[in-house]
Design a protein around this motif. Structure first.
Motif: not given
Length: 165
Positions: A45-67
């Motif tokens: 939460r304190e580092d913007y780039l880490t948070q973006v990477a985490l959110l992107t990773t969550a989205r990619k995993i969710a896309e894979e699961i959903a597909m």
């Protein structure tokens, strides 16, 4: 499996509906995963780039699961009902998946699922709650399952029909 379609209009409708479902599932899954990941990694939460990477990773995993969840059955949307059923039988979770859940519940020294979760499992497997409770409480759940195989077959029929509607 959503619909058995033949015409191009039906196929367009089919894929539009699937796309909408996938989008909803991705959104829901990615929000849930991001919440869990951020809870486990509060420093993100304190580092913007880490948070973006985490959110992107969550989205990619969710896309894979959903597909995988939404499109696993779709090799040919113009299958006959018999062919679709056979393909579904080849790819559906087997009864052993339910038995693994029952084994975990029986092996646990304390309740691991709330009543609501047990009801959701029963609904997902399309089995009556009394049957699921009997399966969990049975001294030999495999024998209980064998004695009530008709209920599991009817549950499989219901789950298949959910997919083709």
């Amino acid at each position: 499996m959503k619909t058995l379609a033949a015409s191009s209009e039906e196929l367009e409708t089919l894929f539009s509906e699937i796309g909408t479902e996938v989008l909803g599932e991705v959104s829901s899954l990615s929000e849930d995963m991001a919440r869990v990941m951020l809870a486990e990694m509060p420093e993100a939460r304190e580092d913007y780039l880490t948070q973006v990477a985490l959110l992107t990773t969550a989205r990619k995993i969710a896309e894979e699961i959903a597909m995988t969840h939404q499109l696993a059955w779709m090799s040919d949307p113009s299958l006959t009902l018999t062919e679709a059923r056979q393909e579904w039988e080849d790819t559906r979770p087997m009864d052993e998946g339910l038995m693994m859940i029952v084994d975990r519940i029986q092996d646990s020294p304390y309740p691991i699922y709330a009543t609501e979760e047990l009801e959701e499992i029963a609904q997902e497997w399309a089995i009556p709650m009394w049957f699921f409770e009997g399966l969990i409480g049975a001294e030999n759940p495999y024998r209980y399952l064998e004695e009530h195989q008709g209920i599991m077959e009817e549950g499989a029929n219901i789950r298949f029909l959910r997919e083709v509607q």
